[in-house]
Design a protein around this motif. Structure first.
Motif, mmCIF file in Angstrom:
data_model
loop_
_atom_site.group_PDB
_atom_site.id
_atom_site.type_symbol
_atom_site.label_atom_id
_atom_site.label_comp_id
_atom_site.label_asym_id
_atom_site.label_seq_id
_atom_site.Cartn_x
_atom_site.Cartn_y
_atom_site.Cartn_z
ATOM 1 N N GLY A 31 12.588 8.413 -9.884
ATOM 2 C CA GLY A 31 11.592 7.434 -10.318
ATOM 3 C C GLY A 31 11.264 6.425 -9.239
ATOM 4 O O GLY A 31 10.105 6.015 -9.078
ATOM 5 N N LEU A 32 12.258 6.019 -8.477
ATOM 6 C CA LEU A 32 12.009 5.065 -7.397
ATOM 7 C C LEU A 32 11.221 5.708 -6.259
ATOM 8 O O LEU A 32 10.391 5.054 -5.618
ATOM 9 C CB LEU A 32 13.341 4.511 -6.882
ATOM 10 C CG LEU A 32 14.127 3.664 -7.895
ATOM 11 C CD1 LEU A 32 15.459 3.220 -7.305
ATOM 12 C CD2 LEU A 32 13.311 2.448 -8.337
ATOM 13 N N LEU A 33 11.457 6.993 -5.995
ATOM 14 C CA LEU A 33 10.647 7.702 -5.005
ATOM 15 C C LEU A 33 9.183 7.781 -5.447
ATOM 16 O O LEU A 33 8.268 7.657 -4.630
ATOM 17 C CB LEU A 33 11.203 9.112 -4.777
ATOM 18 C CG LEU A 33 12.515 9.201 -3.988
ATOM 19 C CD1 LEU A 33 13.028 10.637 -3.978
ATOM 20 C CD2 LEU A 33 12.312 8.704 -2.557
ATOM 21 N N ALA A 34 8.962 7.982 -6.751
ATOM 22 C CA ALA A 34 7.594 7.991 -7.275
ATOM 23 C C ALA A 34 6.920 6.641 -7.039
ATOM 24 O O ALA A 34 5.743 6.573 -6.677
ATOM 25 C CB ALA A 34 7.601 8.338 -8.758
ATOM 26 N N ALA A 35 7.664 5.553 -7.242
ATOM 27 C CA ALA A 35 7.108 4.219 -7.004
ATOM 28 C C ALA A 35 6.769 4.021 -5.534
ATOM 29 O O ALA A 35 5.767 3.381 -5.188
ATOM 30 C CB ALA A 35 8.094 3.152 -7.472
ATOM 31 N N LEU A 36 7.592 4.582 -4.649
ATOM 32 C CA LEU A 36 7.306 4.491 -3.211
ATOM 33 C C LEU A 36 6.001 5.199 -2.871
ATOM 34 O O LEU A 36 5.180 4.683 -2.098
ATOM 35 C CB LEU A 36 8.469 5.099 -2.427
ATOM 36 C CG LEU A 36 8.323 5.104 -0.895
ATOM 37 C CD1 LEU A 36 8.249 3.681 -0.362
ATOM 38 C CD2 LEU A 36 9.480 5.868 -0.260
ATOM 39 N N ILE A 37 5.786 6.378 -3.464
ATOM 40 C CA ILE A 37 4.534 7.111 -3.220
ATOM 41 C C ILE A 37 3.355 6.358 -3.807
ATOM 42 O O ILE A 37 2.244 6.386 -3.255
ATOM 43 C CB ILE A 37 4.641 8.529 -3.803
ATOM 44 C CG1 ILE A 37 5.743 9.303 -3.092
ATOM 45 C CG2 ILE A 37 3.309 9.278 -3.672
ATOM 46 C CD1 ILE A 37 6.072 10.643 -3.732
ATOM 47 N N LEU A 38 3.573 5.633 -4.891
ATOM 48 C CA LEU A 38 2.494 4.851 -5.495
ATOM 49 C C LEU A 38 1.971 3.787 -4.534
ATOM 50 O O LEU A 38 0.797 3.426 -4.578
ATOM 51 C CB LEU A 38 3.002 4.198 -6.785
ATOM 52 C CG LEU A 38 1.965 3.560 -7.715
ATOM 53 C CD1 LEU A 38 0.968 4.589 -8.220
ATOM 54 C CD2 LEU A 38 2.655 2.872 -8.886
ATOM 55 N N THR A 39 2.824 3.308 -3.658
ATOM 56 C CA THR A 39 2.371 2.305 -2.675
ATOM 57 C C THR A 39 1.367 2.886 -1.691
ATOM 58 O O THR A 39 0.645 2.136 -1.030
ATOM 59 C CB THR A 39 3.559 1.727 -1.889
ATOM 60 O OG1 THR A 39 4.163 2.764 -1.086
ATOM 61 C CG2 THR A 39 4.605 1.141 -2.823
ATOM 62 N N ARG A 40 1.312 4.212 -1.583
ATOM 63 C CA ARG A 40 0.386 4.873 -0.650
ATOM 64 C C ARG A 40 -0.964 5.159 -1.293
ATOM 65 O O ARG A 40 -1.890 5.590 -0.603
ATOM 66 C CB ARG A 40 0.998 6.184 -0.146
ATOM 67 C CG ARG A 40 2.372 6.026 0.481
ATOM 68 C CD ARG A 40 2.303 5.247 1.770
ATOM 69 N NE ARG A 40 1.468 5.939 2.760
ATOM 70 C CZ ARG A 40 1.057 5.393 3.902
ATOM 71 N NH1 ARG A 40 1.382 4.137 4.173
ATOM 72 N NH2 ARG A 40 0.322 6.092 4.738
ATOM 73 N N HIS A 41 -1.096 4.962 -2.607
ATOM 74 C CA HIS A 41 -2.372 5.193 -3.285
ATOM 75 C C HIS A 41 -3.401 4.154 -2.819
ATOM 76 O O HIS A 41 -3.068 2.989 -2.580
ATOM 77 C CB HIS A 41 -2.206 5.074 -4.800
ATOM 78 C CG HIS A 41 -1.523 6.247 -5.433
ATOM 79 N ND1 HIS A 41 -0.468 6.901 -4.855
ATOM 80 C CD2 HIS A 41 -1.739 6.884 -6.619
ATOM 81 C CE1 HIS A 41 -0.066 7.885 -5.646
ATOM 82 N NE2 HIS A 41 -0.823 7.899 -6.721
ATOM 83 N N ASP A 42 -4.643 4.596 -2.720
ATOM 84 C CA ASP A 42 -5.730 3.665 -2.425
ATOM 85 C C ASP A 42 -6.182 2.994 -3.715
ATOM 86 O O ASP A 42 -6.261 3.635 -4.771
ATOM 87 C CB ASP A 42 -6.895 4.402 -1.772
ATOM 88 C CG ASP A 42 -6.524 4.953 -0.405
ATOM 89 O OD1 ASP A 42 -6.395 4.150 0.527
ATOM 90 O OD2 ASP A 42 -6.337 6.182 -0.289
ATOM 91 N N GLU A 43 -6.477 1.722 -3.623
ATOM 92 C CA GLU A 43 -6.821 0.935 -4.808
ATOM 93 C C GLU A 43 -8.290 0.532 -4.786
ATOM 94 O O GLU A 43 -8.740 -0.132 -3.846
ATOM 95 C CB GLU A 43 -5.948 -0.317 -4.879
ATOM 96 C CG GLU A 43 -6.217 -1.172 -6.107
ATOM 97 C CD GLU A 43 -5.362 -2.423 -6.139
ATOM 98 O OE1 GLU A 43 -5.390 -3.127 -7.168
ATOM 99 O OE2 GLU A 43 -4.677 -2.700 -5.135
ATOM 100 N N PRO A 44 -9.052 0.921 -5.801
ATOM 101 C CA PRO A 44 -10.459 0.489 -5.875
ATOM 102 C C PRO A 44 -10.531 -1.014 -6.132
ATOM 103 O O PRO A 44 -9.590 -1.611 -6.671
ATOM 104 C CB PRO A 44 -11.023 1.272 -7.067
ATOM 105 C CG PRO A 44 -10.011 2.317 -7.374
ATOM 106 C CD PRO A 44 -8.700 1.790 -6.921
ATOM 107 N N PRO A 45 -11.637 -1.629 -5.773
ATOM 108 C CA PRO A 45 -11.780 -3.057 -6.084
ATOM 109 C C PRO A 45 -11.871 -3.274 -7.587
ATOM 110 O O PRO A 45 -12.422 -2.447 -8.314
ATOM 111 C CB PRO A 45 -13.095 -3.439 -5.386
ATOM 112 C CG PRO A 45 -13.851 -2.142 -5.266
ATOM 113 C CD PRO A 45 -12.816 -1.082 -5.075
#
Length: 482
Positions: free
Chosen positions: A220-234
């Motif tokens: 689960g923590l690895l999934a959260a790390l990958i979430l930091t790499r997602h691009d965020e729309p305004p």
């Protein structure tokens, strides 16, 4: 929901008519595409598949047969089992707070990652329960409390993720993309369930459960790390006062109609679902490996069915697909459970297919319909309220299910093969069967009437040109792209 735009705007004009009911005004123009540039949107959609894989391992190993078996090892009563299954839904009640916080910060990513890390990291404490210096009878209560606290953060993360991906995935591709994602994650979940089942059957308790829970936390923590790499729309929403984060969504008539259906449906499902796995383990005497095989049957079936349902929903709308699937979830699925008996498990293997048949339509359908009935502006607030109210409904259903099972045990007729479990499943089945009636007034542009979907002549006119497992063109890397 998890959970906007109609997904059937490309219907042929010769297709069936839409429901002739008065609905809230909906846009007549096609909603805009992703709020991200195409390259970034495709990148985030690919990353979401990877992130979802690690998150699926965490989810499967901190719920289902693993959590049920762990709770039974700690001495959980039926009421405690009902609470363990339902308190995650109660955690959704704080989702509007997360939406308000995002509105204040103007960014989603930081809050989403923080809630994911906190909610998943708490499972280290759950794994440590057998070695904590507390009375044995208190460990089940502590497990319920930890599940509830973790669920507060995980539910907030889920609401933010839903609004986030709703702004990323182009609306015309939602059925295909989330159908594909459901199928891919189903394969990963199958492998995780089989591995956990084999481990739990071979290694003594509580060590077996502790290793699985700790491994799930790392995943689960690895999934959260990958979430930091997602691009965020305004963000397209204005800042909301706390009370407006609740009142604004509830003032929307079309959204309220969806809420009525979703609240009812969640309550009906949670009346029975906390005791499906205890029924398998305690009454049918299935092993953890057999439960994992049942999950594998469901996941393998979902791999084919989920993309197919998604393509059908893109053509005819989510509403008629949901109406058909929820009715089947109230008839075929509970019946397959009740036909089983110790030593007669063939109906359970059939139920694995039926489980995939109904839930690979229901989960993406509710997800997409929640996006279709919420505006992009302040979407996070709408999804948060949706999550909160359905969570309270689910918690109430789970809270009632334990005492109701105990009541049925006292009142069950002296009929061979009929138990309190069967009475509980039958009660939930009747309520599920009636859910489709609440969908008729939910607005969805271009959606077919349910009767037209069930008309074979109309089904023959539906063109689903690509094989259900084909990778969406937008997610395939183009030549020369690294």
């Amino acid at each position: 929901m998890s959970q906007p735009a109609p997904s059937s705007a490309d219907l042929p004009t010769t297709g069936p008519k839409t429901d002739g009911v008065q609905t809230a005004p909906v846009p007549t123009t096609s909603p805009p595409e992703s709020l991200l540039p195409d390259t970034l949107a495709r990148r985030t959609m690919r990353l979401s598949l990877i992130e979802g894989g690690f998150a699926t391992v965490f989810i499967n190993w901190t719920s289902g047969s693993v959590l049920t078996g762990y709770a039974l090892h700690l001495g959980a009563t039926p009421t405690a089992l009902g609470l363990i299954a339902s308190v995650p839904l109660l955690g959704q009640a704080v989702s509007p707070l997360a939406a308000w916080l995002v509105g204040r910060r103007g960014r989603r990513k930081g809050v989403a990652v923080a809630t994911a890390v906190t909610g998943r990291g708490l499972w280290v404490l759950a794994a440590a329960l057998p070695i904590l210096p507390v009375p044995a009878e208190a460990r089940t209560a502590l497990l319920v409390a930890l599940v509830a606290l973790s669920s507060v953060f995980i539910a907030a993360n889920g609401a933010l993720w839903t609004a986030w991906m709703g702004d990323v995935v182009p609306w015309k591709e939602r059925g295909r993309y989330f159908g594909l994602r459901t199928g891919v994650l189903g394969i990963i979940g199958t492998g995780a369930n089989l591995l956990a089942g084999a481990w739990l059957d071979k290694v003594a308790s509580p060590l077996s459960f502790q290793v699985v829970l700790l491994t799930a936390t790392v995943s689960g923590l690895l999934a959260a790390l990958i979430l930091t790499r997602h691009d965020e729309p305004p963000l397209t929403s204005a800042r909301l006062h706390m009370r407006h984060a609740f009142s604004l969504p509830l003032s929307d008539q079309g959204f309220r109609r969806l809420l009525v259906f979703a609240v009812y449906w969640t309550f009906a499902v949670l009346l029975a679902s906390p005791f499906v796995l205890p029924y398998f383990l305690n009454h049918l005497h299935m092993s953890f490996v057999q439960v994992a095989i049942w999950s594998a049957v469901s996941a393998a079936s979902a791999l084919v069915l989920a993309p197919a349902w998604g393509r059908l929903a893109d053509r005819v709308g989510n509403r008629p697909v949901l109406a058909v699937a929820t009715f089947m979830a109230g008839t075929l699925l509970p019946l397959s459970w009740m036909l089983a008996a110790p030593g007669r498990l063939w109906p359970i293997w059939i139920s694995g297919f039926l489980d995939a048949l109904v839930w690979s339509a229901i989960n993406p359908g509710i997800f997409n319909l929640s996006l279709a009935t919420t505006p992009r502006e302040n979407r996070a607030a709408f999804i948060a309220v949706f999550s909160a109210l359905t969570g309270v409904a689910g918690f109430t259903g789970g809270l009632v299910s334990g005492p109701l099972l105990e009541l049925y045990r006292a009142l069950s007729p002296a009929v061979a093969g009929w138990t309190a479990y069967h009475s509980l499943f039958a009660t939930s089945a009747v309520l599920r069967m009636l859910a489709w009636t609440l969908l008729r007034r939910v607005p969805e542009t271009g959606a077919w009437r349910t009767r037209d979907l069930l008309n074979w002549a109309n089904l023959e006119r539906i063109s689903l040109p690509r094989p259900p497992l084909r990778w969406p063109a937008g997610l395939r890397r183009r030549p020369g792209r690294r």
